[in-house]
Enzyme design. Structure first.
Site, mmCIF file in Angstrom:
data_model
loop_
_atom_site.group_PDB
_atom_site.id
_atom_site.type_symbol
_atom_site.label_atom_id
_atom_site.label_comp_id
_atom_site.label_asym_id
_atom_site.label_seq_id
_atom_site.Cartn_x
_atom_site.Cartn_y
_atom_site.Cartn_z
ATOM 1 N N TYR A 1 3.609 -0.346 5.509
ATOM 2 C CA TYR A 1 3.909 -1.591 5.994
ATOM 3 C C TYR A 1 2.942 -2.676 5.848
ATOM 4 O O TYR A 1 2.845 -3.553 6.767
ATOM 5 C CB TYR A 1 3.994 -1.406 7.597
ATOM 6 C CG TYR A 1 4.833 0.142 7.932
ATOM 7 C CD1 TYR A 1 5.998 0.493 7.326
ATOM 8 C CD2 TYR A 1 4.022 1.005 8.906
ATOM 9 C CE1 TYR A 1 6.516 1.463 7.812
ATOM 10 C CE2 TYR A 1 4.608 2.115 9.088
ATOM 11 C CZ TYR A 1 5.859 2.480 8.815
ATOM 12 O OH TYR A 1 6.350 3.826 8.868
ATOM 13 N N HIS A 2 2.699 -2.874 4.712
ATOM 14 C CA HIS A 2 1.626 -4.057 4.489
ATOM 15 C C HIS A 2 2.211 -4.670 2.731
ATOM 16 O O HIS A 2 1.391 -5.022 2.163
ATOM 17 C CB HIS A 2 0.255 -3.614 3.910
ATOM 18 C CG HIS A 2 -0.343 -2.687 5.036
ATOM 19 N ND1 HIS A 2 -1.482 -1.860 5.197
ATOM 20 C CD2 HIS A 2 -0.077 -2.908 6.559
ATOM 21 C CE1 HIS A 2 -1.620 -1.361 6.297
ATOM 22 N NE2 HIS A 2 -0.967 -2.048 7.039
ATOM 23 N N PRO A 3 3.568 -5.267 2.918
ATOM 24 C CA PRO A 3 3.989 -5.978 1.975
ATOM 25 C C PRO A 3 3.281 -7.453 1.738
ATOM 26 O O PRO A 3 3.270 -8.138 2.763
ATOM 27 C CB PRO A 3 5.433 -6.008 2.016
ATOM 28 C CG PRO A 3 5.536 -6.002 3.680
ATOM 29 C CD PRO A 3 4.496 -5.148 4.126
ATOM 30 N N HIS B 1 0.988 -1.314 0.094
ATOM 31 C CA HIS B 1 -0.064 0.071 0.144
ATOM 32 C C HIS B 1 1.013 1.192 0.002
ATOM 33 O O HIS B 1 1.642 1.601 0.896
ATOM 34 C CB HIS B 1 -0.807 0.069 1.283
ATOM 35 C CG HIS B 1 -1.947 -1.130 1.028
ATOM 36 N ND1 HIS B 1 -2.491 -1.728 2.452
ATOM 37 C CD2 HIS B 1 -2.857 -1.532 0.468
ATOM 38 C CE1 HIS B 1 -3.158 -2.474 2.395
ATOM 39 N NE2 HIS B 1 -3.659 -2.459 0.833
#
Length: 535
Positions: free
Chosen positions: A469-471, A295
């Site tokens: 921080y949403h890999p 994101h």
């Protein structure tokens, strides 16, 4: 660590790995070994929510990855903090309990991932959850993961909600129920004001189980594969390389960066890329490391005239902080119980969107460069991220060793639609932050005061945007040519090997990724048990 054998070996003690180890070891007849590269993680830095500000900008319990230069971000390198201790990123994250949109999972199922529709995954969300404040058909109240309302008693909650009302937005007290669109205060994964990481929920209560073995500071080298069957792992521990055997399955839960790396180092990946690094090809799977995405996120920050409830450096703030420390010790309430991103919600960048495609995180501090750039002033910030980006990047290895740096490329803003959606996101979020309830408290707009035109918005997005921080996605689940695992999470072409973590998401969910990762692992446990029943 001796050369031992176990029924299951779990690689990675993050959110998914903790669930797998905790659940599988419920059966006393099954032996489970959990391997974690970081430390134990049961310290005040993890347990005190506000102490995340120590880990995020540093290498304390954090891999602190950098991306390759991002052409969509004017050549800047992005920053990718990832948890490095038992609990993984749930030990350093903002604790927000969000599952995503119901349609996320229906879309997974439509892509051929049978068993992953919303109605089919909802029971696993419910099973995992112990919600202290909401009781209805969408929530669990007896699971290991403690979820509850914030205990910060912040005056900014009311101000944020008032601003949302001034903009005509719906106010929600549950972003995981019948609908997602709206703004409000987030629920968080904490227990009595302390962080409830996945390790605290699923692992720490069961450390005495004789069938559960945990090795920390254990560096994975590769998965051992014989005749296309995963039979164990090679791991460095205590300065020595050891081999551990797995009688039943190897479960790879090392996260969106390390899971594809470990597969590639084990000879599983794109044949051409593996040969370039002198690696023997065990299974040609061109999708390993592809489909990586995240994101993209932009942050507004303002200094404020009323510092109560905000973090910063001042005489009044220091005096209040002393009081807050005392209060936290006695009551486990107040500012030290903060997850920082206390409020937020889900909006549409344009009215014709089918579902919300933007998420806001309203923070009771000034945020600049992932807390790595210090501002003494007290203030507030608001993130806005694009939930369903079209840009896709990759994870690549730079050499044949686990210690060779990863080439992490989320490829932000590669697709033109992403930057245009973020232009609208910028305007919508700025309008909210300029609502009377909030604007009356602004002293200074730190970054956006001179930005007026759409071109100037595009410029500042490329200058300042980065991850929230949403890999995910680098070992995608599916039935197409780039799929790495099937809907049972089994790696194509290799027996007794599954990937269980956020890397299997075909598309990132519309929200924070920790609760969905825990759900994925809960569902995997059932699939693993079902296989053993039929063995």
């Amino acid at each position: 660590m001796e050369n031992k054998a176990f029924d299951y070996i779990v690689i990675g003690g993050g959110s998914a790995g903790c669930v797998l180890a905790g659940r599988l070891s419920e059966n006393p007849d099954i032996s489970v070994c959990l391997l974690e590269a970081g430390s134990h993680g049961n310290t005040w830095i993890v347990n005190t929510p506000a102490a995340a500000v120590i880990s995020i900008p540093s290498k304390i319990n954090n891999w602190a990855f950098e991306t390759v230069p991002q052409k969509g971000l004017n050549g800047r390198k992005g920053y990718q903090p990832r948890g490095k201790c038992l609990g993984g990123s749930s030990a350093i994250n903002a604790m927000i309990y969000v599952r995503g949109h119901q349609k996320d999972y229906d879309q997974w199922a439509e892509l051929g991932n049978h068993g992953w529709s919303y109605q089919e995954v909802l029971p696993y969300f419910i099973r995992s959850e112990n919600n202290h404040d909401i009781e209805n058909e969408y929530h669990g109240n007896t699971g290991p993961l403690s979820v509850s309302n914030l205990r910060t008693d912040s005056p900014w909650h009311e101000r944020y909600i008032t601003a949302a009302k001034e903009q005509g937005y719906k106010i929600l007290d549950d972003f995981n129920g019948a609908e997602q669109e709206g703004l409000g205060v987030y629920q968080v994964t904490h227990i009595n004001g302390e962080r409830c990481s996945a390790a605290r929920a699923y692992l720490f209560p069961h450390l005495e189980r004789p069938n559960l073995t945990i090795f920390t500071h254990a560096s994975m080298q590769r998965i051992l594969i014989e005749n296309q069957v995963a039979v164990g792992v090679e791991v460095k521990h205590g300065g020595q390389i050891k081999q551990l055997r797995a009688h039943k399955e190897v479960l790879l839960s090392a996260g969106a960066m390390h899971s594809p790396q470990i597969l590639m180092l084990s000879g599983i990946g794109d044949e051409k890329e593996l040969l370039e690094h002198g690696l023997e090809v065990t299974q040609h799977l061109p999708g390993v490391g592809k489909n990586f995405h995240d994101h993209p996120d932009f942050i507004f920050s303002y200094t404020v005239s009323d510092i109560a409830g905000t973090f910063g450096v001042s005489l009044a703030g220091t005096i209040d902080l002393m009081k807050q420390i005392s209060r936290y010790r006695k009551e486990r309430r107040g500012m030290l119980s903060t997850n920082f991103a206390e409020c937020g919600g889900f909006l549409k960048s344009t009215p014709e969107k089918d579902i919300p495609n933007l998420q806001l995180h309203f923070v009771v501090a000034l945020v600049d460069n992932h807390a790595r750039t210090f501002h003494a002033s007290h203030g507030i910030s608001c993130h806005v991220c694009l939930l369903n980006p079209k840009s896709r990047g990759s994870i690549q290895i730079s050499g044949p060793s686990i210690d060779d740096p990863l080439l992490i490329d989320p490829n932000f803003f590669d697709h033109e639609d992403d930057i245009e959606d973020m232009v609208n996101a910028y305007k919508i979020t700025q309008q909210l932050m300029h609502s009377p309830a909030l604007k009356m408290l602004h002293k200074k707009d730190l970054f956006c005061a001179s930005v007026k035109t759409d071109d100037e918005i595009r410029h500042i997005l490329r200058e300042r945007a980065d991850t929230v921080y949403h890999p995910v996605g680098s070992c995608k689940m599916g039935v197409d040519e780039l799929a790495v695992v099937d809907p049972q999470l089994c790696v194509y072409g290799i027996e007794n090997l599954r990937v269980v973590d956020a890397s299997i998401m075909p598309n990132v969910v519309n929200g924070n990724t920790n609760a969905p990762t825990i759900m994925i692992a809960e569902k995997a446990v059932d699939m693993i048990r079902a296989k053993q029943l039929h063995a």
